[in-house]
Each structure stands twice: as structure tokens, then as C-alpha cells.
Design a protein around this motif. Structure first.
Motif, PDB file in Angstrom:
ATOM      1  N   TYR A 114      69.187  91.551  45.178  1.00 30.84           N
ATOM      2  CA  TYR A 114      69.120  91.365  43.800  1.00 30.84           C
ATOM      3  C   TYR A 114      68.303  90.058  43.751  1.00 30.84           C
ATOM      4  O   TYR A 114      67.323  90.166  42.732  1.00 30.84           O
ATOM      5  CB  TYR A 114      70.476  91.071  43.000  1.00 30.84           C
ATOM      6  CG  TYR A 114      71.273  92.012  43.121  1.00 30.84           C
ATOM      7  CD1 TYR A 114      70.897  93.305  42.530  1.00 30.84           C
ATOM      8  CD2 TYR A 114      72.492  92.236  43.811  1.00 30.84           C
ATOM      9  CE1 TYR A 114      71.873  94.292  42.460  1.00 30.84           C
ATOM     10  CE2 TYR A 114      73.226  93.209  43.836  1.00 30.84           C
ATOM     11  CZ  TYR A 114      73.026  94.516  43.012  1.00 30.84           C
ATOM     12  OH  TYR A 114      73.840  95.538  43.129  1.00 30.84           O
ATOM     13  N   GLU A 115      68.387  89.089  44.521  1.00 34.53           N
ATOM     14  CA  GLU A 115      67.495  87.746  44.453  1.00 34.53           C
ATOM     15  C   GLU A 115      66.067  88.103  44.812  1.00 34.53           C
ATOM     16  O   GLU A 115      65.182  87.830  44.069  1.00 34.53           O
ATOM     17  CB  GLU A 115      67.971  86.821  45.496  1.00 34.53           C
ATOM     18  CG  GLU A 115      67.317  85.379  45.238  1.00 34.53           C
ATOM     19  CD  GLU A 115      67.998  84.529  46.317  1.00 34.53           C
ATOM     20  OE1 GLU A 115      67.838  83.233  45.670  1.00 34.53           O
ATOM     21  OE2 GLU A 115      68.509  84.699  47.168  1.00 34.53           O
ATOM     22  N   SER A 116      66.112  89.063  45.885  1.00 30.15           N
ATOM     23  CA  SER A 116      64.546  89.553  46.143  1.00 30.15           C
ATOM     24  C   SER A 116      63.741  90.479  45.209  1.00 30.15           C
ATOM     25  O   SER A 116      62.850  90.061  44.947  1.00 30.15           O
ATOM     26  CB  SER A 116      64.500  90.232  47.489  1.00 30.15           C
ATOM     27  OG  SER A 116      63.247  90.715  48.056  1.00 30.15           O
ATOM     28  N   TRP A 119      62.704  88.395  42.270  1.00 31.75           N
ATOM     29  CA  TRP A 119      61.261  87.475  42.467  1.00 31.75           C
ATOM     30  C   TRP A 119      60.019  88.719  42.607  1.00 31.75           C
ATOM     31  O   TRP A 119      58.775  88.230  42.409  1.00 31.75           O
ATOM     32  CB  TRP A 119      61.277  86.787  43.635  1.00 31.75           C
ATOM     33  CG  TRP A 119      62.067  85.584  43.254  1.00 31.75           C
ATOM     34  CD1 TRP A 119      63.306  85.216  43.790  1.00 31.75           C
ATOM     35  CD2 TRP A 119      61.644  84.373  42.457  1.00 31.75           C
ATOM     36  NE1 TRP A 119      63.546  83.963  43.062  1.00 31.75           N
ATOM     37  CE2 TRP A 119      62.722  83.523  42.446  1.00 31.75           C
ATOM     38  CE3 TRP A 119      60.506  84.175  41.783  1.00 31.75           C
ATOM     39  CZ2 TRP A 119      62.530  82.186  41.616  1.00 31.75           C
ATOM     40  CZ3 TRP A 119      60.392  82.924  41.121  1.00 31.75           C
ATOM     41  CH2 TRP A 119      61.493  81.922  41.085  1.00 31.75           C
ATOM     42  N   ILE A 234      68.018  81.466  39.407  1.00 30.95           N
ATOM     43  CA  ILE A 234      68.961  82.270  40.207  1.00 30.95           C
ATOM     44  C   ILE A 234      69.783  80.978  41.166  1.00 30.95           C
ATOM     45  O   ILE A 234      69.159  80.849  41.937  1.00 30.95           O
ATOM     46  CB  ILE A 234      68.380  83.331  41.090  1.00 30.95           C
ATOM     47  CG1 ILE A 234      67.647  84.512  40.570  1.00 30.95           C
ATOM     48  CG2 ILE A 234      69.859  84.004  41.875  1.00 30.95           C
ATOM     49  CD1 ILE A 234      67.127  85.668  41.237  1.00 30.95           C
ATOM     50  N   THR A 236      72.926  79.574  43.165  1.00 30.83           N
ATOM     51  CA  THR A 236      73.372  80.234  44.429  1.00 30.83           C
ATOM     52  C   THR A 236      74.916  80.505  43.659  1.00 30.83           C
ATOM     53  O   THR A 236      75.353  80.058  42.892  1.00 30.83           O
ATOM     54  CB  THR A 236      73.612  79.129  45.465  1.00 30.83           C
ATOM     55  OG1 THR A 236      74.402  77.935  45.157  1.00 30.83           O
ATOM     56  CG2 THR A 236      72.339  78.578  46.052  1.00 30.83           C
ATOM     57  N   ARG A 242      70.545  75.138  45.992  1.00 32.19           N
ATOM     58  CA  ARG A 242      69.344  75.920  46.861  1.00 32.19           C
ATOM     59  C   ARG A 242      68.427  75.330  47.945  1.00 32.19           C
ATOM     60  O   ARG A 242      68.354  74.096  47.585  1.00 32.19           O
ATOM     61  CB  ARG A 242      68.606  76.576  45.549  1.00 32.19           C
ATOM     62  CG  ARG A 242      67.221  77.494  45.889  1.00 32.19           C
ATOM     63  CD  ARG A 242      67.705  78.477  46.368  1.00 32.19           C
ATOM     64  NE  ARG A 242      68.399  79.273  45.314  1.00 32.19           N
ATOM     65  CZ  ARG A 242      69.056  80.607  45.786  1.00 32.19           C
ATOM     66  NH1 ARG A 242      69.059  81.057  46.734  1.00 32.19           N
ATOM     67  NH2 ARG A 242      69.557  81.211  44.555  1.00 32.19           N
TER      68      ARG A 242
END
Length: 258
Positions: A114-116, A119, A234, A236, A242
Motif C-alpha cells: 500500500y505504501e508503494s 507513492w 504514511i 510507520t 521512518r
């Protein structure tokens, strides 16, 4: 009409305009069931008077939020609808925010996925921005003055997603959810005002009470040299700050497009 996004061909284009609370609740045909289901859950959570952010609760109840959804990794309409939202936001004194739902993954994906994806969307918007980067905002994420800019506007972006298992106030359903808020709407509710300090302290206390964790170390005041804004988009899923470089690719992807 076909759209080629991320190397694949998809049959259906997403909607081409922003959605309101009324449209979502009254529409019975054009809006997919998954989105109506995820929105209903969002509304239930955010409308609760115990929700950590009172500004979000008021905005949801009063219909001040605007919405959009993405299916099949198809970002085609995002630049257009974000410009549409920003135009609306500039023409009113209402604190509008723009909420984008990504179709849930089945089975659920890990946090890093989801993080990728988040971005990927930010970088896609940047490469398709028709305006130059804001003159008074650094384009380098490792600068305390950096903020994501689009259509000549600095915008704070935050993410909610099912990947959060400990920071549960950032888990609102099965969708990855991106929230876009123009920086200017925070002018009178920042740390620099009594109203802002009181609101931020209330939000922090509510978050700590719900999550049973200390407030995240990456969260702080915009522009403070000790913090980096991109890390707040986002956070952690624990108490660790982060590390590493920001995934925002700045001008290099716009140069590739040229």
C-alpha cells in the motif's frame, strides 16, 4: 475507450468528476458496489463524535468532503479530478478535503504494498501536473519546507489503509484511502494559533487513547527543521520513526516525460 496504465490494458475508465456525499448515497447504477460499501464504512467511522479528528467529523457530517475512486490501477482521471477539486476549494471558504478510495485488494496486501501504491499515485500526479512547482516550496523531500504540490498548490496528503494493524486510527476499511488537503486550509488551525494547539492536543490525546501507543515520532509541525513532511504522509505502523529516502521522484520523472 481503452486506457493503458502501468503496462496493462483495462476495459473501463474511472469516473471523470469528483463525487459528493449525496451523489454516492443516492446513486444506484453508475457507482460500483465496493465503493458504496467502503464509503458507508468510512462515513460510520468518521461521523462518530469520538473520531480523533473533529474537523474530519464536521466535514463528513456537513457534506464538505469530496470523493473519487480508482479501479484496476487506472490513474487516468486523477490529474483532472484533482484540478477540479482544487478549483472548487479556491472558490469557497469551506474547508474541503478530497478523499480517494482505491478498490480493495483480495486477499489483503502487506503494508509495503500500500505504501508503494500511494507513492505511485503521488508520482503519477506529479508527472502529469501542468503547472510548475510552487516557487516558495522546496522540491526536495529532505527539506523541511517540502510539501507535495499540484496545480500551483501545496497539498498535505495522508493515507489510511488496511495495512495498519497498530496505528488503527489510520485503518478505515478495506481500501487504501488518500486524503488531499490544501495547505492553506490549515492557516488558522496550526500550532501558531490557540485554536490550532487545542485541536492538535485533542487529536493527539484521542489517538493515544485509542491506539494505546505514544504519539508517532514522525508527526510534528510543518516547516519544523526536526521533521520531514513526507514522513507524515504514511507513518510507520509502530513507534519507530521512518528511515530511508522519500519515494517522491521530483523533477526526474517530469524530465523523462519530456
Amino acid at each position: 475507450m481503452l486506457s493503458i496504465i502501468k503496462g496493462d490494458v483495462y476495459r473501463v475508465l474511472p469516473p471523470s468528476t469528483i463525487l459528493t456525499k449525496t451523489i454516492i448515497e443516492e446513486d444506484n447504477q453508475s457507482i460500483p458496489e465496493w465503493f458504496k460499501k467502503e464509503y458507508a464504512h468510512w462515513k460510520e467511522v468518521v461521523s462518530d463524535r469520538e473520531f480523533p479528528c473533529p474537523f474530519g467529523t464536521v466535514a463528513e457530517i456537513n457534506g464538505h468532503l469530496r470523493y473519487f475512486y480508482v479501479e484496476n490501477d487506472n490513474f487516468h482521471s486523477l490529474p483532472h479530478v484533482l484540478r477540479e477539486f482544487l478549483d472548487l476549494s479556491r472558490r469557497t471558504r469551506t474547508r474541503h478535503a478530497f478523499v480517494i478510495f482505491i478498490k480493495p485488494e483480495i486477499p489483503e496486501k502487506p503494508f509495503a504494498y500500500y505504501e508503494s501504491y500511494f507513492w505511485d499515485i503521488i508520482n503519477y500526479l506529479h508527472v502529469n501536473d501542468e503547472m510548475e512547482w510552487c516557487e516558495d516550496i522546496s522540491i526536495h523531500p529532505d527539506d523541511a519546507n517540502w510539501e507535495f504540490c499540484f496545480d500551483g498548490e501545496p497539498i498535505f496528503v495522508s493515507a489510511n489503509m488496511p495495512g495498519y494493524k497498530h496505528r488503527i486510527t489510520r485503518n478505515i476499511g478495506n481500501s487504501l484511502i488518500l486524503i488531499f488537503q490544501p495547505r492553506r486550509i490549515f492557516n488558522d488551525i496550526s500550532y501558531k494559533t490557540n485554536r490550532g494547539k487545542n485541536a492538535i492536543n485533542l487529536i493527539r490525546s484521542r489517538v493515544e487513547s485509542i491506539e494505546k501507543l505514544p504519539f508517532h515520532p514522525d508527526l510534528g509541525e510543518y516547516g519544523n527543521e526536526g521533521y520531514r513532511e513526507w514522513k507524515q504522509y504514511i507513518i510507520t505502523d509502530g513507534i519507530e520513526p521512518r528511515s530511508g529516502q522519500c519515494p517522491f521522484r521530483s523533477n526526474e520523472i517530469r524530465n523523462e516525460k519530456k
